[in-house]
Design an enzyme around this catalytic site. Structure first.
Site, PDB file in Angstrom:
ATOM      1  N   THR A 178       0.821  -1.205   0.000  1.00 56.67           N
ATOM      2  CA  THR A 178       0.000   0.000   0.000  1.00 56.67           C
ATOM      3  C   THR A 178       0.858   1.259   0.000  1.00 56.67           C
ATOM      4  O   THR A 178       1.942   1.266   0.569  1.00 56.67           O
ATOM      5  CB  THR A 178      -0.889  -0.036   1.256  1.00 56.67           C
ATOM      6  OG1 THR A 178      -1.860  -1.048   1.072  1.00 56.67           O
ATOM      7  CG2 THR A 178      -1.591   1.271   1.520  1.00 56.67           C
ATOM      8  N   ARG A 206     -13.788  -8.299  -0.471  1.00 57.50           N
ATOM      9  CA  ARG A 206     -13.046  -7.891   0.743  1.00 57.50           C
ATOM     10  C   ARG A 206     -12.517  -6.449   0.608  1.00 57.50           C
ATOM     11  O   ARG A 206     -11.963  -6.069  -0.409  1.00 57.50           O
ATOM     12  CB  ARG A 206     -11.873  -8.850   0.955  1.00 57.50           C
ATOM     13  CG  ARG A 206     -11.012  -8.551   2.186  1.00 57.50           C
ATOM     14  CD  ARG A 206      -9.805  -7.703   1.856  1.00 57.50           C
ATOM     15  NE  ARG A 206      -8.898  -7.575   2.995  1.00 57.50           N
ATOM     16  CZ  ARG A 206      -7.910  -6.685   3.056  1.00 57.50           C
ATOM     17  NH1 ARG A 206      -7.708  -5.864   2.058  1.00 57.50           N
ATOM     18  NH2 ARG A 206      -7.131  -6.613   4.110  1.00 57.50           N
ATOM     19  N   VAL A 207     -12.720  -5.653   1.634  1.00 54.35           N
ATOM     20  CA  VAL A 207     -12.209  -4.285   1.686  1.00 54.35           C
ATOM     21  C   VAL A 207     -11.306  -4.169   2.910  1.00 54.35           C
ATOM     22  O   VAL A 207     -11.653  -4.668   3.985  1.00 54.35           O
ATOM     23  CB  VAL A 207     -13.369  -3.256   1.774  1.00 54.35           C
ATOM     24  CG1 VAL A 207     -12.839  -1.845   1.979  1.00 54.35           C
ATOM     25  CG2 VAL A 207     -14.237  -3.318   0.524  1.00 54.35           C
ATOM     26  N   GLY A 208     -10.164  -3.524   2.758  1.00 52.87           N
ATOM     27  CA  GLY A 208      -9.225  -3.365   3.876  1.00 52.87           C
ATOM     28  C   GLY A 208      -9.325  -2.016   4.547  1.00 52.87           C
ATOM     29  O   GLY A 208     -10.259  -1.237   4.305  1.00 52.87           O
ATOM     30  N   ASP A 209      -8.355  -1.730   5.396  1.00 52.45           N
ATOM     31  CA  ASP A 209      -8.333  -0.487   6.175  1.00 52.45           C
ATOM     32  C   ASP A 209      -8.125   0.754   5.318  1.00 52.45           C
ATOM     33  O   ASP A 209      -8.485   1.862   5.719  1.00 52.45           O
ATOM     34  CB  ASP A 209      -7.232  -0.549   7.242  1.00 52.45           C
ATOM     35  CG  ASP A 209      -5.854  -0.796   6.625  1.00 52.45           C
ATOM     36  OD1 ASP A 209      -5.753  -1.611   5.679  1.00 52.45           O
ATOM     37  OD2 ASP A 209      -4.885  -0.175   7.090  1.00 52.45           O
ATOM     38  N   THR A 229      -0.162   1.104   6.685  1.00 51.80           N
ATOM     39  CA  THR A 229       0.011  -0.040   5.792  1.00 51.80           C
ATOM     40  C   THR A 229       0.230  -1.302   6.617  1.00 51.80           C
ATOM     41  O   THR A 229       0.983  -1.285   7.592  1.00 51.80           O
ATOM     42  CB  THR A 229       1.194   0.156   4.826  1.00 51.80           C
ATOM     43  OG1 THR A 229       1.445  -1.102   4.163  1.00 51.80           O
ATOM     44  CG2 THR A 229       2.473   0.587   5.520  1.00 51.80           C
ATOM     45  N   GLY A 230      -0.425  -2.367   6.216  1.00 55.57           N
ATOM     46  CA  GLY A 230      -0.294  -3.627   6.951  1.00 55.57           C
ATOM     47  C   GLY A 230      -1.536  -4.452   6.731  1.00 55.57           C
ATOM     48  O   GLY A 230      -2.366  -4.126   5.878  1.00 55.57           O
ATOM     49  N   MET A 231      -1.680  -5.493   7.509  1.00 55.91           N
ATOM     50  CA  MET A 231      -2.822  -6.389   7.329  1.00 55.91           C
ATOM     51  C   MET A 231      -4.101  -5.691   7.795  1.00 55.91           C
ATOM     52  O   MET A 231      -4.336  -5.507   8.988  1.00 55.91           O
ATOM     53  CB  MET A 231      -2.547  -7.664   8.146  1.00 55.91           C
ATOM     54  CG  MET A 231      -3.534  -8.754   7.889  1.00 55.91           C
ATOM     55  SD  MET A 231      -3.443  -9.240   6.158  1.00 55.91           S
ATOM     56  CE  MET A 231      -4.908 -10.189   6.049  1.00 55.91           C
ATOM     57  N   GLY A 232      -4.934  -5.301   6.827  1.00 55.27           N
ATOM     58  CA  GLY A 232      -6.073  -4.434   7.095  1.00 55.27           C
ATOM     59  C   GLY A 232      -7.027  -4.922   8.164  1.00 55.27           C
ATOM     60  O   GLY A 232      -7.612  -4.123   8.901  1.00 55.27           O
TER      61      GLY A 232
HETATM   62  N1  ASP Z   1      -3.618  -2.302   4.353  1.00 59.63           N
HETATM   63  C1  ASP Z   1      -3.858  -2.939   3.086  1.00 59.63           C
HETATM   64  C2  ASP Z   1      -5.080  -3.814   3.170  1.00 59.63           C
HETATM   65  O1  ASP Z   1      -5.220  -4.547   4.129  1.00 59.63           O
HETATM   66  C3  ASP Z   1      -2.722  -3.769   2.626  1.00 59.63           C
HETATM   67  C4  ASP Z   1      -1.411  -3.046   2.547  1.00 59.63           C
HETATM   68  O2  ASP Z   1      -1.061  -2.262   3.436  1.00 59.63           O
HETATM   69  O3  ASP Z   1      -0.667  -3.297   1.566  1.00 59.63           O
HETATM   70  O4  ASP Z   1      -5.841  -3.825   2.236  1.00 59.63           O
END
Ligand code: ASP
Length: 313
Positions: A178, A206-209, A229-232
């Site tokens: 991200t 699926r939608v992330g953060d 950025t990270g696991m949403g």
């Molecule tokens: N935060 C993003 C998501 O979970 C992934 C990312 O940071 O690359 O969609």
């Protein structure tokens, strides 16, 4: 005397393997990071608004195949690109976001249009695209976003029955790609922007953060601007960006303390890997990550340009 301005960007946090990173790839990534932060700085140095600075900076990374946003976005289970993006302006706490868009070249510009030209904050899928086409965003074919690298990643993830991160041949395959930016402009406005293709092999819309204000993006004048950025799935439940702002607002923590408490403490304890960038009302920048690296760059209030990749730099 003009008031200070400052900008910071990220191109994703995670594991970046030094030993696998070729000199050529490193040079190319550093060039894009520098071009991005300079594009934002040009807006700020000519007296522009922080929101336009962060959008310009993010656009440069969306247009590069090296990051998981715009061109080069990861692929869904159905071998599609579905992108999320959001922006927030700290003056009135205006915000705009889109989720699951497939044919928009620069989702970050669309998020800004949602903020400026709609009565809403978050638009999804076909509706978001209808709004986009009514607002002069051209239809962009899926082919434009596709890269061989993301296809290989998807195949390796499908084989393992996993989603999120893959282990194939690229040095940053275990990195969330991200992109995001935070800025303080010379009028005292803070703004944040974040854009992503999400996670590899995602299903079911699926939608992330990244599309969620308060999780992936937050900005509040006289306080802080944050992009994550990270696991949403972790960042949404921990409302990471909003939590940084809340700690600073209610506990009077400085930007460095607030970010570290969350990224190294509470988020990590939940199992959430990733990082963030934050900027306070004085233009002080904090980069936080609980992973081995995060692509990042900044131009601080004294005009100094910094570009870094690894956590120990
Ligand atoms: N935060 C993003 C998501 O979970 C992934 C990312 O940071 O690359 O969609």
């Amino acid at each position: 005397m003009t008031k200070p301005f400052s900008i910071a960007i990220h191109g994703g946090a995670g594991t970046i393997l030094k030993e696998q990173m070729s000199a050529k790839l490193k040079r190319e990534i550093i060039e894009v990071l520098s071009a991005s932060v300079k594009a934002g700085e040009r807006v700020l140095s000519s007296g522009g608004d922080a929101i336009d600075a962060v959008v310009e900076a993010v656009k440069v990374m969306e247009d590069s195949p090296h990051f998981n946003a715009g061109k080069g976005s990861v692929l869904t289970h159905n071998e599609m690109v579905e992108m999320d993006a959001s922006v927030m302006h700290g003056a009135e706490m205006d915000a705009g976001a889109v989720a699951g868009v497939r044919h928009i070249r620069n989702p970050i510009e669309l998020a800004r249009d949602v903020m400026r030209d709609s009565d809403h904050v978050l638009l999804i899928g076909e509706g978001a695209e209808k709004f986009a086409f009514e607002h002069q965003h051209p239809y962009t074919e899926q082919d434009y976003f596709f890269t061989e690298r993301r296809y290989e990643q998807l195949l390796s993830m499908k084989e393992k029955g996993l989603f999120a991160l893959s282990e194939s041949k690229y040095p940053d395959d275990k990195k969330y790609g991200t992109v995001g930016a935070v800025a303080l402009d010379s009028h005292g406005n803070l703004a944040a922007a974040t854009s992503t293709g999400g996670v590899t092999n995602k299903k079911y819309g699926r939608v992330g953060d990244t599309a969620i204000i308060g999780a992936g993006t937050f900005a509040e004048n006289n306080n802080v601007a944050v992009s994550t950025t990270g696991m949403g799935e972790y960042f949404i439940r921990k409302t990471v960006a909003g939590d940084v702002a809340a700690r600073m607002r209610y506990l009077n923590e400085d930007v460095h303390t607030a970010c570290e408490v969350i990224i190294q403490g509470e988020l990590k304890a939940m199992g959430g890997e990733g990082g963030l960038i934050a900027m306070d009302a004085q233009g002080d920048i904090h980069f936080a990550m609980n992973s081995s690296g995060m692509y990042r760059a900044s131009i601080d209030t004294s005009g100094e340009l910094t570009v870094k990749i690894y956590a120990d730099e």
